[in-house]
Design an enzyme around this catalytic site. Sequence first.
Site, short mmCIF file in Angstrom:
data_model
loop_
_atom_site.label_atom_id
_atom_site.label_comp_id
_atom_site.label_asym_id
_atom_site.label_seq_id
_atom_site.Cartn_x
_atom_site.Cartn_y
_atom_site.Cartn_z
NE ARG A 103 -16.20 -90.15 79.13
CZ ARG A 103 -17.02 -89.11 79.20
NH1 ARG A 103 -18.20 -89.23 79.78
NH2 ARG A 103 -16.68 -87.94 78.70
CG HIS A 130 -12.56 -84.68 79.81
ND1 HIS A 130 -12.57 -85.36 78.61
CD2 HIS A 130 -13.87 -84.30 80.04
CE1 HIS A 130 -13.80 -85.40 78.14
NE2 HIS A 130 -14.61 -84.76 78.98
CD GLN A 133 -15.30 -80.34 78.13
OE1 GLN A 133 -16.05 -81.27 77.94
NE2 GLN A 133 -15.61 -79.11 77.75
CG ASP A 222 -16.27 -80.90 86.18
OD1 ASP A 222 -17.44 -81.17 85.83
OD2 ASP A 222 -15.36 -81.76 86.17
CB CYS A 261 -16.68 -79.88 81.11
SG CYS A 261 -16.92 -80.63 82.73
NE ARG A 289 -15.34 -82.74 74.19
CZ ARG A 289 -15.71 -83.74 74.99
NH1 ARG A 289 -16.49 -83.50 76.02
NH2 ARG A 289 -15.26 -84.97 74.81
#
Length: 305
Positions: A103, A130, A133, A222, A261, A289
Site C-alpha cells: 500500500r 485500488h 477493492q 468514498d 469501500c 475483500r
Amino acid sequence: MRSFLTIRDCTSDQLNELLTISHDLKKLYKNGGRDLCLSGKVLAMLFEKTSLRTRVSFQVAMYDLGGLAIYMKPEDIGVIGQREPAKDMARVFARYVDGIMARTFAHDTLIELDRWSHVPVINALSDWSHPCQAMADMMTIQEHLGRLEGLKLAYVGDGNNVARSLAFACAKFKMKYVVASPAGYELDAETFTVVNQMRPGCAEQTQDPVAAVKDADVIYTDTWVSMGQEDEKEKRLRDFAGFAVDEALMQHAPKAKVMHCLPAYRGYEITDGVAESPNSILFDQAENRLHFQRGLLKKLMSSTR
Ligand code: CP
Ligand code: NVA
C-alpha cells in the site's frame, strides 16, 4: 498474469477467471472446506499508510490458504525509497518471500517494486488505484444483482483511486459508469479516454449527482479526504457540499444498492441512515475483500517457487 497492479492492464477473461476462483473458494470456505494451496508460502505486506480491511483480509486469506503473512507497518518501512530504494527492497524481499503486497502513496513505487521483484506484486491501494477493492465490489454486485454486464454504476464524490479502479472495472465487465464530482475533483481525463477506448460510451462525467444516479443499479461513494490529503480537509469538506449520498439523493434511485469501500465518514459523503438502510451492501463488500483476495493469492502465488 504475474502481478496485480491495475485492472486496466488485465483482460476481461483474466478478471472473470479471478472472480470465478474467488466465488468457488468462498463457497468452499463457507461450507467448511479448506484449500491449502499456499502451504509453505509467505506474503510480505508493506504498508506506507494505515489499513483495517486490507491488512486483516490479506492476512486471514494467507492463513486460510496455508501460508504466512508478514505485516510491515508504516513505522517499519516509512515511505518506500526513503530508507532504501524500492529496487533494493524488491530484490531483498523477493529472496525471502513468495509474494509482495504493498500500500503506497505513489503508484510508481508499485511499478518499481514489480520491475525488480521476481515474485508477484499486488497493489493494496496507491494514490492512483485500488484494484482489490474494485474487484471485491464486482464480486458483491454479482451476488446481489446476479450479473455485471449492462448494469449502471453511479459514483458520487471524489474522482480518486477508488473511482478510477471502478472505471476500469466497469469497462472490463461491460457496465455503464457515471461519475458525479464537484468542479476540480473530477476523475482525470486520461482515465475517461482509456476507459472509453476500451468500451465506447462506457464512462461519463457530470457535476449533477441527481442526473448521475438516474436509473442507476448501484450508487457508490468514498471519502472526500483520502489518506495523504488531510491538509486539504477543510477545503474539501466545503467543496463537496451537495455531493453526499443521503436520503434526498436516494429518492431519485430508491431501488439502487449503495456501496462504499469504507472507512465511511457519516454525515459527510454518506449519511448514517443510508449506510444503515436496506439498500446498503457495505459490509458484504468488506467481507468480499477476503474472498476476492483468497482467489487472487491462489492464482498468483500457488505456482511460484
Ligand atoms: N477499503 C479499504 O481498503 O479499507 P482499509 O483502508 O481499512 O484497508
Ligand atoms: N480513497 C481512500 C480509500 C480508502 C480505502 C483513500 O485512498 O484513502
